[in-house]
Write a protein that holds these residues in place. Structure first.
Motif, PDB file in Angstrom:
ATOM      1  N   THR A  61      40.296-168.067-124.258  1.00  0.00           N
ATOM      2  CA  THR A  61      39.932-169.414-123.602  1.00  0.00           C
ATOM      3  C   THR A  61      38.353-169.557-123.552  1.00  0.00           C
ATOM      4  N   SER A  62      37.721-168.617-123.892  1.00  0.00           N
ATOM      5  CA  SER A  62      35.933-168.458-123.730  1.00  0.00           C
ATOM      6  C   SER A  62      35.690-168.044-125.282  1.00  0.00           C
ATOM      7  N   ASN A  63      34.517-168.522-125.456  1.00  0.00           N
ATOM      8  CA  ASN A  63      33.829-168.047-126.863  1.00  0.00           C
ATOM      9  C   ASN A  63      33.533-166.628-126.671  1.00  0.00           C
ATOM     10  N   TRP A  64      33.593-165.904-127.688  1.00  0.00           N
ATOM     11  CA  TRP A  64      33.045-164.400-127.909  1.00  0.00           C
ATOM     12  C   TRP A  64      31.536-163.944-127.602  1.00  0.00           C
ATOM     13  N   GLU A  65      30.758-165.367-127.851  1.00  0.00           N
ATOM     14  CA  GLU A  65      29.397-165.322-127.962  1.00  0.00           C
ATOM     15  C   GLU A  65      28.807-165.049-126.376  1.00  0.00           C
TER      16      GLU A  65
END
Length: 779
Positions: free
Chosen positions: A595-599
């Protein structure tokens, strides 16, 4: 202006003298007489003229010398083969194809020439070729020959956890290794959670490991190049070999196609049967309700075709998968009547590669290679539960997947204008497609039906590369390899570019001893998000972004090489490597949260590695082997990890010693052994534990990787009993892994000693002494 005119005049004189001087060119291919396999790195030398060269990766050589009326002896040599000699006259261009004969008993043969491709003569440093025959003779874990575990015996190369095939080269991480199979990158080189590699040794022709001094033709990774090439297939006669072991069986077949013998094939396969052996036991213990298992398999294939004397076409591929599966079915009486519940889960990952290659000889001095390849790595895990009753049909399904896919085209050319230059140029273009991770969820009941896909943004990237390098003989004793590697990487509407200089120098002190030095700059436009641990295939390949820049490395190395009596190769090297833009998961981050960006889950930092390596290798005689020792320091620094302080890398290992020996007692009996020792792995442990106001334990850490496990050491031994029969050779191999039952630490956890009322740390060891037996055959 006068300086310019003087330089122009000198250039005109040189060009004119070169143009008007009469020269002749000797060129051809060097092959194995018995199989027709081309031999790369063979030495071609004319002693009376002091001129020589080496064959390229496809056995092609070209040597241009002044025309003359005299004749001389041309010598062609290659380790393990009889020296090929031919007296030739230098009055016209000559095409000379040489077939070299394998020496059956090197102990009784004296080779009078020193190969121009011997360790001390090569410009490149930090490079080691491992004979496949040696790899297959070393003791093997559970009887399965493993290329990557053999590479772990080299200095500067460290293993990860016990039994794993991970490689940590000069302080680098596994994602910084460029692993090539027939020139195609392999993204995941492990089976069985890292305990076996994907390479079937029966299908391989050569293995070369480069830890530094990288030529300009290689790029894309920071720490190493592992160049593995498959067999071409025997052009002379049909052959096969295989084996049956405790956990797997394998078979390789090769031979000519057609009567012209200008086409050959090679095909090999390997599969474990752990699932087949375990299924009856699992079913008997669960009344047939549970079906579970694990297996992996590999398939290799290659066809090569020579339509003419100047052309050669290769088609090759690899396909392999690991699969774990479990299925549980049970019946029970629910409130609405009889219910049947089924639970399935699975884990699957694997590689696929395919390559088409065309070699063409444009002239006696110019050899070209056109390559088109495909490479893919996928990882999937799922869980599926169904419940059925007269009044309901419910389903809960969850799946996680990730992967990477490449399409690439490449052109390479070797140009050999004269013995003082060996020029290589090339260009390539690659289309990358990254799937950093996705979670699919399905929920279905009588009153609710939802199908949801939560994913990171799938990313497409383009990469273009170009290089030029020249292996230059400056004086009879001084050689240099100069090169430039350029890369342009386009992703998310942004270009990243890099110009990477490469320099290697070699100076011959005597014909047997040389000193070497090198500097390389490397860039890497791909990152691997890894949770560490035992090598689960949940690691995610992701490209650079605006926020996550490319990895960079500068490496300096210097050393000495000694070829003693053309029998022992000894090298000593020191190196210093600095790495920037390394990434690590932030504290508490998880790969499974899509659900969140890997960055947002990673930290960016830097690293250093420096040390010294000693390597001794004996390739000839009844007794062969190697000894390697590494003294090294490897550290990391991340602004938001360890309070911004420098800390030891997890695989920082102060002392690392390896020794392996293979002794051929007779044609029927061979014994081999290896012993490895390493400083304990760096780990993070709490220094204090207390209860907070909610009566929950809180651990206090003094620093990252501030403690060490116990040192690691292990002794393995095996014996091979062979018998030559009318239709081939049959062998039994008996081996013992961890022969003196060393309890090496796998990981450490915190526990409580209730008897003495105090907290304690306990060690978990993975492998005790493990005997194995396997059967091999050749025909």
């Amino acid at each position: 202006m006068k300086t310019f005119q003087l330089l122009a005049g000198l250039f005109f004189i040189c060009v004119s003298s070169s143009a008007f001087s009469q020269k002749i060119t000797i060129n051809g291919y060097i092959t194995d007489k018995k199989s027709g396999e081309r031999l790369h790195g063979a030495s071609v030398y004319i002693e009376t003229k002091g001129e020589g060269t080496t064959s390229n990766n496809y056995g092609f050589y070209s040597l241009t010398i002044p025309e003359g009326t005299d004749s001389a002896v041309l010598r062609i040599s290659y380790t393990g083969y009889m020296v090929f000699t031919r007296t030739i006259a230098f009055n016209q261009d000559i095409t000379l194809n040489a077939e070299l004969e394998l020496v059956k008993d090197l102990a009784g043969v004296t080779l009078t020439s020193v190969s121009k491709s011997a360790l001390q003569n090569r410009t490149q440093m930090s490079s080691i070729e491992l004979p496949v025959s040696t790899i297959k003779s070393l003791p093997a874990f559970l009887g399965e020959v493993d290329v990557l575990k053999a590479i772990q015996l080299l200095p500067g190369v460290q293993a990860g956890s016990e039994g794993s095939s991970g490689l940590y080269v000069r302080g680098g991480s596994p994602d910084q290794n460029l692993i090539l199979l027939d020139g195609v990158p392999v993204y995941n080189a492990s089976h069985l959670f890292g305990f076996f590699s994907v390479f079937n040794a029966d299908a391989l022709n050569s293995v070369e490991v480069m830890k530094g001094g990288f030529p300009a033709r290689y790029g894309g990774r920071l720490s190493s190049v592992i160049d593995i090439r498959m067999k071409e297939g025997n052009k002379k006669e049909f052959h096969g070999e295989g084996g049956v072991g405790i956990v797997a069986s394998r078979l390789m077949l090769e031979g000519p196609i057609g009567k012209k013998k200008n086409t050959s094939f090679m095909v090999s396969g390997r599969r474990t049967y752990i699932d087949l052996l375990a299924q009856p036991l699992i079913r008997s213990q669960t009344d047939g309700e549970v079906n579970a298992g694990y297996y992996f398999y590999d398939l290799n294939g290659k066809i090569n075709f020579a339509p003419g004397p100047k052309d050669h076409i290769y088609l090759s591929g690899y396909f392999g998968n690991d699969r774990f599966y479990a299925r549980d079915k049970y019946n029970n009486n629910g409130p609405t009547g009889a219910e049947t519940s089924t639970f399935r889960s699975g884990l699957k990952w694997g590689n696929a590669t395919a390559v088409a290659r065309w070699n063409h000889e444009f002239s006696r001095k110019l050899f070209s290679n056109f390559t088109f390849y495909y490479s893919r790595y996928n990882f999937d895990v799922f869980a599926d539960e169904r419940s059925e009753s007269p009044s309901s049909n419910d389903r809960y399904y969850l799946k996680y997947l990730s992967g990477v896919r490449d399409w690439s085209a490449r052109f390479d050319a070797d140009y050999m204008p004269n013995p003082n230059h060996f020029i290589k140029i090339g260009i390539s273009g690659t289309d990358h497609y990254y799937k950093p991770g996705a979670v699919q969820s399905k929920i279905k009941t009588n009153d609710f039906n939802e199908d949801t896909l939560i994913s990171y943004r799938f990313i497409n990237a383009k990469e273009a590369e170009a290089y030029v390098e020249d292996d230059i003989r400056i004086t009879p004793n001084l050689k240099a390899n100069l090169g430039l590697h350029f890369t342009a990487f386009h992703v998310s509407s942004q270009w990243f570019t890099s110009l990477q200089p490469r320099l290697s120098l070699r100076y011959l002190i005597t014909p047997e001893i040389s000193v070497k030095a090198s500097y390389v700059k490397m860039n890497q436009f791909i990152h691997l998000l890894t949770n560490g641990g035992i090598g689960l295939p949940t690691d995610l390949w992701v490209p650079v972004t605006r926020r996550i820049p490319p990895q960079l490395a500068d490496q300096f190395a210097a050393g000495m090489a000694w070829n003693y009596k053309n029998k022992y190769e000894i090298s000593v090297e020191g190196y210093y490597k600095k790495m920037n833009n390394l990434i690590e998961y932030a504290e508490g981050a998880s790969y499974l949260n899509a659900t969140s960006n890997w960055e947002d889950k990673v930290e960016i930092g830097k690293g250093w590695s420096y040390g010294a390596e000693l390597f001794l290798q004996k390739k000839k005689g009844k007794t062969t082997g190697l000894i390697g020792y590494t003294l090294s320091w490897t550290n990391r620094r991340f602004e938001n990890l360890n309070n911004g302080k420098i800390f030891p890398y997890r695989y920082d290992r102060r002392h690392d010693f390896k020794a392996a020996v293979v002794h051929k007692v007779s044609d029927r009996f061979e014994v081999s052994a290896d012993w490895v020792y390493g400083t304990g792995q760096a780990i993070t442990l709490p220094t204090e534990v207390y209860l907070n106001s909610d009566m929950q334990e809180v651990e206090v850490f003094d620093g990252r990787n501030g403690f060490r496990m116990k040192s690691f050491h292990r002794f393995d031994i095996s014996a091979k009993f062979s018998k030559v029969k009318k239709r081939g050779t049959r062998s039994w191999i008996i081996g013992v892994y961890n022969a003196y039952n060393r309890q090496n630490p796998f990981f450490i956890f915190r526990d409580y000693d209730y008897l003495n009322n105090k907290p304690v740390f306990k060690q978990v060891s993975l492998f005790p002494i493990i005997p194995s037996v396997s059967y091999q055959f050749k025909f």
